[in-house]
Design an enzyme around this catalytic site. Structure first.
Site, PDB file in Angstrom:
ATOM      1  N   GLU A   1      -2.192  -0.890  -5.042  1.00 57.03           N
ATOM      2  CA  GLU A   1      -3.258  -1.859  -5.267  1.00 57.03           C
ATOM      3  C   GLU A   1      -4.187  -1.781  -4.079  1.00 57.03           C
ATOM      4  O   GLU A   1      -3.811  -1.286  -3.017  1.00 57.03           O
ATOM      5  CB  GLU A   1      -2.695  -3.283  -5.367  1.00 57.03           C
ATOM      6  CG  GLU A   1      -2.353  -3.926  -4.015  1.00 57.03           C
ATOM      7  CD  GLU A   1      -1.120  -3.332  -3.356  1.00 57.03           C
ATOM      8  OE1 GLU A   1      -0.234  -2.865  -4.095  1.00 57.03           O
ATOM      9  OE2 GLU A   1      -1.046  -3.339  -2.105  1.00 57.03           O
TER      10      GLU A   1
ATOM     11  N   LYS B   1      -3.812   1.843   8.243  1.00 58.68           N
ATOM     12  CA  LYS B   1      -3.184   1.873   6.920  1.00 58.68           C
ATOM     13  C   LYS B   1      -2.616   3.240   6.567  1.00 58.68           C
ATOM     14  O   LYS B   1      -1.680   3.356   5.803  1.00 58.68           O
ATOM     15  CB  LYS B   1      -4.188   1.430   5.855  1.00 58.68           C
ATOM     16  CG  LYS B   1      -4.447  -0.067   5.918  1.00 58.68           C
ATOM     17  CD  LYS B   1      -5.066  -0.563   4.632  1.00 58.68           C
ATOM     18  CE  LYS B   1      -5.092  -2.079   4.609  1.00 58.68           C
ATOM     19  NZ  LYS B   1      -6.127  -2.618   5.532  1.00 58.68           N
TER      20      LYS B   1
ATOM     21  N   SER C   1      -7.392  -2.365  14.932  1.00 58.24           N
ATOM     22  CA  SER C   1      -6.744  -1.838  13.721  1.00 58.24           C
ATOM     23  C   SER C   1      -7.585  -0.828  12.961  1.00 58.24           C
ATOM     24  O   SER C   1      -7.043   0.022  12.255  1.00 58.24           O
ATOM     25  CB  SER C   1      -6.362  -2.998  12.807  1.00 58.24           C
ATOM     26  OG  SER C   1      -7.482  -3.825  12.549  1.00 58.24           O
TER      27      SER C   1
HETATM   28  C1  PLP Z   1      -6.314  -3.903   5.819  1.00 58.20           C
HETATM   29  C2  PLP Z   1      -6.734  -4.078   7.221  1.00 58.20           C
HETATM   30  C3  PLP Z   1      -6.220  -5.121   8.025  1.00 58.20           C
HETATM   31  C4  PLP Z   1      -5.308  -6.190   7.498  1.00 58.20           C
HETATM   32  O1  PLP Z   1      -4.061  -5.731   7.044  1.00 58.20           O
HETATM   33  P1  PLP Z   1      -2.727  -5.975   7.833  1.00 58.20           P
HETATM   34  O2  PLP Z   1      -1.672  -5.597   6.864  1.00 58.20           O
HETATM   35  O3  PLP Z   1      -2.677  -7.421   8.212  1.00 58.20           O
HETATM   36  O4  PLP Z   1      -2.747  -5.105   9.018  1.00 58.20           O
HETATM   37  C5  PLP Z   1      -6.601  -5.185   9.348  1.00 58.20           C
HETATM   38  N1  PLP Z   1      -7.459  -4.294   9.874  1.00 58.20           N
HETATM   39  C6  PLP Z   1      -7.990  -3.287   9.142  1.00 58.20           C
HETATM   40  C7  PLP Z   1      -8.948  -2.350   9.794  1.00 58.20           C
HETATM   41  C8  PLP Z   1      -7.651  -3.145   7.797  1.00 58.20           C
HETATM   42  O5  PLP Z   1      -8.187  -2.153   7.089  1.00 58.20           O
END
Ligand code: PLP
Length: 405
Positions: A123, A101, A388
């Site tokens: 948000e 993010k 992610s």
């Molecule tokens: C917020 C988040 C997501 C989901 O958000 P996307 O916009 O779909 O990437 C996925 N993995 C992590 C670690 C997150 O913090």
């Protein structure tokens, strides 16, 4: 899989949003008239500032020195051997604040400052985007207000503290469902009241044009790096997996591989605890077309058109909409979307911890679980999974669920 190169190129031409901001039939700008001028200003800013060489240098320097990019590509030898595949992890968990993010937040914070914004509003659901926004705004020197549903403020107290410590004002939203959906509504309402001085920093590849495009361009660094890291060593993967909430980490990773016809691409959604209404958040694979938060995409709603409450063990995937580009990629068949359950994700998390010494976020564990399912039918394949984020934030949930010590 698409193997015909000419056809693939034709299809991918649809990924540059047209003037109305559409990916095929999806996307666009379904907003009140009061926001049209602000969105047009943002579009001009993307053209004149964001795409300028000077801004490119500014952003690259922050990505290296502050975010910690490039993130590693890790060969997961033990887990891969368990699954019978050659497994690689793109380590967004190693990025500053613990997830992908931050790539988006720092890019938009810099853009907001360059466009002369006096303050940023954002948000947050579980608080991950709020923390990234607060950190990026502190770094860039622009005040930040984060809207968060009152229920989430209760559930995610440590992240509220983190945001405040980083200098952000956190506003608890008592309206609507008191979670992410209501928080987005409030952030947009704030922005409408001062569209000139306030910059709205969205947290995923969703919302009205040009946000899905902007967020994708900022997250595309994941796919660019991963492709270079793989091509520079072992070669292209046979398959790529990412989890899909709003879809930002996935679209960023996918964009590195869409034009490689031999690479199969999979978006893994939150299957939650069942297939019934409200039991999951599998928007692309189980949703229907509709408009939410300014964009036409796939959505989860009932036969009366009421948006469904969603469920997932991972807060970051718990959203009833999805970025419009994913709806398009699903329609043209370039990306396959499917859901894995809470239990499959928890099991994959557990295995990743023990086999690789990496505690993935619950969201990322969905990508791992999806890859594991595919691996069973494709022994020997080379597989890339987008990790992610890191799972430290999920410790309270994991502890509450018990199970393994
Ligand atoms: C917020 C988040 C997501 C989901 O958000 P996307 O916009 O779909 O990437 C996925 N993995 C992590 C670690 C997150 O913090």
């Amino acid at each position: 899989m698409i193997t015909d190169r000419a056809t693939l190129e034709d299809l991918l031409a649809g990924l540059l949003p047209d003037e109305a901001g559409r990916f095929g039939p999806y996307g666009g700008r379904f907003v009140p008239e009061t926001l049209m001028a602000a969105l047009t200003r943002l579009e001009d800013g993307i053209r004149d500032v964001f795409h300028s060489e000077r801004f490119g240098h500014l952003l690259s320097a922050e990505l290296v020195d502050w975010v910690g990019r490039p993130t590693a590509l890790t060969r997961a030898r033990t887990l891969g051997a368990e699954w019978g595949v050659e497994l690689y992890l793109k380590r967004e968990d190693l990025a500053h604040t613990g997830a992908h993010k931050i790539n988006n937040a720092i890019g938009q914070a810099l853009l907001a400052r360059e466009l002369g914004a006096r303050r940023v509003v954002a948000e947050t659901g579980a608080g991950q985007h709020g923390v990234a926004a607060a950190a990026a705004c502190a770094r860039v020197g622009v005040p930040c207000t984060v809207y968060m549903g009152a229920v989430d403020v209760q559930r995610q107290a440590p992240n509220v503290d983190r945001m405040r410590r980083l200098g952000a004002e956190v506003v608890a939203v008592e309206t609507g469902d008191q979670t992410l959906r209501a928080a987005i509504d409030e952030a947009i309402r704030d922005w409408v009241s001062d569209p000139e001085g306030t910059y709205y920093m969205i947290g995923s590849a969703i919302g009205p044009h040009p946000y899905p495009y902007l967020v994708r361009e900022l997250q595309a660094v994941i796919g660019r790096e991963a492709r270079a890291q793989m091509e520079g060593t072992v070669g292209l993967p046979d398959a790529v997996f990412a989890c899909v909430g709003g879809g930002s980490n996935a679209i960023g990773l996918f964009h590195g591989f869409l034009d490689a016809p031999t690479v199969e691409i999979f978006g893994v959604e939150a299957g939650g605890r069942g297939e019934g209404l409200g039991e999951h958040a599998a928007t692309v694979s189980r949703g229907r077309p509709g408009v939410l938060h300014g964009t036409y995409s796939r959505l989860l709603y009932d036969d009366d058109g009421q948006i469904q409450e969603t469920h997932s063990v991972s807060a970051g995937l718990d959203y009833p909409g999805v970025g419009p580009e994913h709806a398009f990629l699903a329609d043209i068949g370039r990306v396959t979307y499917f859901a894995v359950s809470d239990d499959e994700a928890l099991d994959a998390l557990d295995r990743c911890c023990r086999a690789e010494g990496i505690l993935p976020a619950l969201e990322s564990a969905h990508a791992l679980a999806g890859a594991r399912r595919w691996a069973r039918e494709n022994p020997g394949a080379r597989v890339l999974v987008g990790l992610s984020g890191r799972g430290d934030k999920d410790m309270p949930i994991l502890t509450a669920l018990g199970g393994r010590p």
